[in-house]
Write an enzyme that holds these catalytic residues in place. Structure first.
Site, mmCIF file in Angstrom:
data_model
loop_
_atom_site.group_PDB
_atom_site.id
_atom_site.type_symbol
_atom_site.label_atom_id
_atom_site.label_comp_id
_atom_site.label_asym_id
_atom_site.label_seq_id
_atom_site.Cartn_x
_atom_site.Cartn_y
_atom_site.Cartn_z
ATOM 1 N N ARG A 6 18.127 -37.540 -53.180
ATOM 2 C CA ARG A 6 18.700 -38.389 -54.073
ATOM 3 C C ARG A 6 19.143 -37.833 -55.368
ATOM 4 O O ARG A 6 18.618 -36.957 -55.500
ATOM 5 C CB ARG A 6 18.342 -39.828 -54.188
ATOM 6 N N ARG A 7 20.050 -38.386 -55.916
ATOM 7 C CA ARG A 7 20.405 -37.922 -57.430
ATOM 8 C C ARG A 7 20.546 -36.389 -57.414
ATOM 9 O O ARG A 7 19.927 -35.661 -58.389
ATOM 10 C CB ARG A 7 19.362 -38.388 -58.445
ATOM 11 N N TYR A 18 14.316 -58.731 -57.390
ATOM 12 C CA TYR A 18 14.526 -60.178 -57.067
ATOM 13 C C TYR A 18 15.243 -60.968 -57.948
ATOM 14 O O TYR A 18 15.683 -61.979 -57.450
ATOM 15 C CB TYR A 18 12.868 -60.754 -56.791
ATOM 16 N N HIS A 58 19.033 -47.713 -48.722
ATOM 17 C CA HIS A 58 18.239 -49.074 -48.608
ATOM 18 C C HIS A 58 18.902 -49.791 -49.663
ATOM 19 O O HIS A 58 19.233 -50.922 -49.297
ATOM 20 C CB HIS A 58 16.753 -48.707 -49.082
ATOM 21 N N PHE A 59 18.935 -49.558 -51.073
ATOM 22 C CA PHE A 59 19.358 -50.822 -52.010
ATOM 23 C C PHE A 59 20.851 -50.979 -52.217
ATOM 24 O O PHE A 59 21.151 -51.956 -52.723
ATOM 25 C CB PHE A 59 18.453 -50.467 -53.439
ATOM 26 N N HIS A 60 21.449 -49.947 -51.354
ATOM 27 C CA HIS A 60 22.984 -50.687 -51.333
ATOM 28 C C HIS A 60 23.118 -51.753 -50.160
ATOM 29 O O HIS A 60 24.300 -52.320 -50.214
ATOM 30 C CB HIS A 60 23.883 -49.239 -51.270
ATOM 31 N N HIS A 68 10.388 -53.697 -60.206
ATOM 32 C CA HIS A 68 10.264 -54.229 -58.872
ATOM 33 C C HIS A 68 10.829 -55.659 -59.127
ATOM 34 O O HIS A 68 11.818 -55.842 -58.293
ATOM 35 C CB HIS A 68 9.042 -54.237 -58.321
HETATM 36 C C1 HEM Z 1 23.499 -44.924 -56.564
HETATM 37 C C2 HEM Z 1 27.605 -45.081 -54.030
HETATM 38 C C3 HEM Z 1 28.286 -49.782 -55.356
HETATM 39 C C4 HEM Z 1 23.939 -49.592 -57.573
HETATM 40 C C5 HEM Z 1 24.476 -44.646 -55.645
HETATM 41 C C6 HEM Z 1 24.714 -43.431 -55.044
HETATM 42 C C7 HEM Z 1 25.893 -43.381 -54.320
HETATM 43 C C8 HEM Z 1 26.390 -44.675 -54.468
HETATM 44 C C9 HEM Z 1 26.216 -42.437 -53.327
HETATM 45 C C10 HEM Z 1 23.422 -42.270 -54.855
HETATM 46 C C11 HEM Z 1 23.890 -41.298 -55.896
HETATM 47 C C12 HEM Z 1 22.639 -40.246 -56.090
HETATM 48 O O1 HEM Z 1 21.435 -40.566 -55.645
HETATM 49 O O2 HEM Z 1 22.938 -39.153 -56.466
HETATM 50 C C13 HEM Z 1 28.074 -46.417 -54.151
HETATM 51 C C14 HEM Z 1 29.339 -46.931 -53.697
HETATM 52 C C15 HEM Z 1 29.420 -48.144 -53.851
HETATM 53 C C16 HEM Z 1 28.341 -48.473 -54.536
HETATM 54 C C17 HEM Z 1 30.336 -45.951 -52.783
HETATM 55 C C18 HEM Z 1 30.630 -49.098 -53.559
HETATM 56 C C19 HEM Z 1 31.451 -49.515 -54.456
HETATM 57 C C20 HEM Z 1 27.072 -50.063 -55.862
HETATM 58 C C21 HEM Z 1 26.846 -51.730 -56.381
HETATM 59 C C22 HEM Z 1 25.643 -51.502 -56.838
HETATM 60 C C23 HEM Z 1 25.108 -50.070 -57.172
HETATM 61 C C24 HEM Z 1 27.386 -52.665 -55.853
HETATM 62 C C25 HEM Z 1 24.694 -52.628 -57.577
HETATM 63 C C26 HEM Z 1 25.265 -53.829 -57.535
HETATM 64 C C27 HEM Z 1 23.491 -48.410 -57.633
HETATM 65 C C28 HEM Z 1 22.285 -47.938 -58.507
HETATM 66 C C29 HEM Z 1 22.179 -46.489 -58.043
HETATM 67 C C30 HEM Z 1 23.304 -46.075 -57.096
HETATM 68 C C31 HEM Z 1 21.533 -48.823 -59.177
HETATM 69 C C32 HEM Z 1 21.031 -45.560 -58.381
HETATM 70 C C33 HEM Z 1 21.536 -44.376 -59.658
HETATM 71 C C34 HEM Z 1 20.242 -43.663 -59.550
HETATM 72 O O3 HEM Z 1 19.781 -43.101 -58.801
HETATM 73 O O4 HEM Z 1 20.149 -43.368 -60.861
HETATM 74 N N1 HEM Z 1 25.338 -45.459 -55.405
HETATM 75 N N2 HEM Z 1 27.710 -47.268 -54.726
HETATM 76 N N3 HEM Z 1 25.947 -49.385 -56.275
HETATM 77 N N4 HEM Z 1 24.038 -47.395 -56.930
HETATM 78 FE FE1 HEM Z 1 25.893 -47.456 -56.016
HETATM 79 CU CU CU Z 2 9.754 -52.668 -55.472
#
Ligand code: HEM
Ligand code: CU
Length: 578
Positions: free
Chosen positions: A450-451, A240, A387-389, A236
């Site tokens: 998700r995932r 921050y 949310h976190f995007h 968490h």
């Molecule tokens: C997960 C797309 C940029 C951090 C994901 C997921 C998508 C996605 C679709 C979900 C996948 C799933 O749950 O199966 C994108 C796209 C981006 C982008 C299109 C554009 C370039 C970023 C950026 C960050 C980020 C800039 C952080 C600085 C993460 C993280 C996850 C994630 C931490 C979680 C992975 C997990 O569930 O293990 N992203 N993302 N993403 N993204 Fe991105």
């Molecule tokens: Cu939290």
């Protein structure tokens, strides 16, 4: 007042020029390494967005990626850890050093870089050879290779090293200026790093006591729930650690960049002090769906979680008012005139304001996640990455991108190769990420998990399961493709400027002046005694007191939750599902 920087010379003459040149080079190394990680992560992200749109690109990528989950692990680790850690560990040393006029301990800063770089290479190797598709949360009993866990251990330890550099710089500064209040950017950087130093205890304990020895074969089982709890003790606060460096730029620099002043120095300090105190005790709100701790605690956690929203709301108002002040100084009138009057043609300004706007959606969805009952509806759906995007994926990513638009010229003495392409990249990122996040959160309400490698399902099954969510899932895919366009435009500007930018006088760091705080003071500016500061500011300057309060609150929140887990240990052998 800020002295104009001199053009960095290829052949520094004096000792101090040499140190200044090394400091700049090291900052540039942090920046370039961080953005190389984002280049990898942002290349894979849109493939995941296409996956949710029903397009399976993975069979075509076979030699590079064996599965969706291997790609997703690389995406989460490179973006969430490597990109953010490198940029932050650069910025939060460089900006305070320049604000205080003190040279950072370069040996320590180089060690921080080297340890994180070795860590990043280990993790990349482990993810690349398909041994560790454990996703960025590496929840046991999923089991990756030792390179993965040891690499993460090094990344985590390295990322806390700026704390000691900051403490040293502040001590040097204090020797020259006894009894004065810590300048604002240094204060914000220090509270961020203190928060992160405390938070790191969780994941380092998880890795050193459990996952490192387990992956090396020294112990044969681990307890999943204890490890999840230790993970979220850090997991968490990491949100921050992602946001606060962006706030440092919003509070400390943006008001100057838009031609005004920060309207309240004390509000900035309160925000950082509260973020530090509230971040740590609430980590278990990520475990609302985990068994084994009482509903009373879950209720208390909701209340605590809502309190951590307060400093972010304060930020929205303080930054909003600072922007309005600047807009009116620039002649903007009426309800919205001031907003239009801001210098939108400056890509660094536009990037940061657009980042702040996406945070409205990020904050609102965060409140849903943090409420126990609503959390049950969105848990493990695409709502969460939606949310976190619009937090780390845009507040942090876009603010860091926007910072490079003045910082690369500042560090290298090269002009941006194209302001228009820079502006284009942040606008497209803003539009793309908003469409993407609306799609993801909306699809989550239909229960899309998700995932999940949903595009690999037989066509009929995909439609039978997710047909009802076809409109939001199409938005996800469209947003993803726009984000490819945005990120490659950005990287063309970033690498193009580094390689081909025309030589020009480097711009100074845009440190903002503020109302209600101590005047800025480098070690050689006129004295500025603390008694001129308000009692509140003086109280907040007791950083060790804040640290103690945070540690106590954290221990109080964690003992009742960890206690039963420690008395009902489960022993799980490893799983390798890929
Ligand atoms: C997960 C797309 C940029 C951090 C994901 C997921 C998508 C996605 C679709 C979900 C996948 C799933 O749950 O199966 C994108 C796209 C981006 C982008 C299109 C554009 C370039 C970023 C950026 C960050 C980020 C800039 C952080 C600085 C993460 C993280 C996850 C994630 C931490 C979680 C992975 C997990 O569930 O293990 N992203 N993302 N993403 N993204 Fe991105
Ligand atoms: Cu939290």
């Amino acid at each position: 007042e800020i002295a104009a920087d001199t053009i960095p010379s290829a052949f520094p003459q004096t000792e101090s020029e040499r140190v200044a040149a090394s400091t700049r080079r090291l900052m540039l190394a942090f920046l370039i390494t961080g953005f190389c990680a984002l280049l990898v992560g942002a290349t894979i992200g849109p493939l995941q967005a296409l996956n949710y749109g029903g397009v399976d690109a993975y069979p075509a990528l076979r030699p590079l990626l064996q599965s969706y989950y291997q790609g997703l692990t690389i995406h989460g680790v490179m973006n969430g850890y490597v990109f953010t850690f490198f940029v932050t560990c650069g910025l939060l040393v460089y900006l305070p050093a320049r604000e205080l006029g003190v040279t950072p301990n370069l040996t320590m800063w180089r060690a921080c870089f080297a340890i994180m770089a070795v860590g990043a290479l280990c993790v990349l190797y482990a993810m690349g050879d398909n041994s560790s598709s454990v996703l960025w949360t590496f929840y046991p009993p999923l089991k990756g290779s030792p390179f993965f866990y040891i690499g993460i251990t090094l990344l985590a330890l390295g990322s806390t090293m700026p704390l000691s550099i900051l403490l040293q710089m502040r001590a040097t500064w204090r020797r020259h200026r006894p009894g004065e209040i810590t300048p604002l950017v240094t204060y914000m950087s220090l509270t961020t790093m203190l928060m992160w130093g405390l938070a790191g205890v969780g994941v380092v304990a998880e890795l050193v006591l459990q996952l490192d020895p387990w992956s090396l074969g020294l112990i044969s089982t681990v307890d999943p729930i204890i490890n999840r709890t230790l993970f979220w003790l850090t997991g968490h606060p990491i949100v921050y650690f992602w946001l606060m460096p962006a706030y440092v730029s919003w509070y400390g620099l943006l008001s100057r960049q838009v031609g005004g002043k920060l309207v309240s120095d004390p509000m900035a300090r309160i925000t950082f002090a509260l973020l530090m105190i509230f971040s740590l005790p609430v980590g278990t709100h990520h475990q609302f769906s985990d068994p084994g701790f009482s509903s009373i605690w879950r209720g208390i956690l909701v209340v605590l979680t809502m309190s951590v929203a307060t400093p972010s709301l304060v930020t929205a108002f303080t930054i909003g008012l600072s922007l309005e002040y600047a807009g009116r100084l620039r002649g903007g009138q009426g309800w919205f005139g001031w907003f239009r009057a801001l210098p939108w043609s400056d890509p660094s300004v536009a990037g940061q304001i657009l980042a702040a706007i996406t945070f409205i959606l990020g904050g609102a969805t965060g409140i849903v996640n943090g409420s126990w009952q609503l959390n049950a509806i969105v848990h493990n759906t695409t709502f969460i990455p939606g949310h976190f995007h619009v937090t780390v994926g845009s507040v942090t990513a876009m603010t860091f991108m926007a910072i490079t638009f003045w910082m690369v010229p500042h560090l290298t003495g090269r002009q941006l190769i194209s302001r228009r392409l820079a502006l284009f990249s942040v606008w497209v990122w803003f539009v793309g990420m908003t469409i993407f996040a609306i799609g993801m959160t909306w699809a989550g309400l239909y229960g899309v998990p998700r995932r999940a490698w949903v595009s690999a399902l037989p066509h009929g099954t995909y439609h039978a399961l997710y047909g009802a969510a076809s409109v939001p899932l199409a938005l996800v895919a469209i947003g993803g493709v726009l984000l490819w366009v945005a990120s490659y435009s950005f990287f063309a500007v970033f690498f193009g400027t580094l390689l081909f930018g025309r030589r020009a006088a480097p711009p100074p760091i845009p440190f903002a002046q503020s109302f209600g705080g101590p005047a800025s003071s480098t070690i050689d500016s006129p004295p500025n005694p603390a008694r001129s500061a308000s009692p509140l500011i003086r109280a907040l300057d007791h950083i060790w007191l804040l640290t103690g309060v945070t540690a106590l609150a954290t221990i109080a929140a964690y003992i009742p939750i960890l206690w039963p887990f420690l008395h009902h240990v489960t022993r799980a052998p490893g799983w390798i599902l890929w």
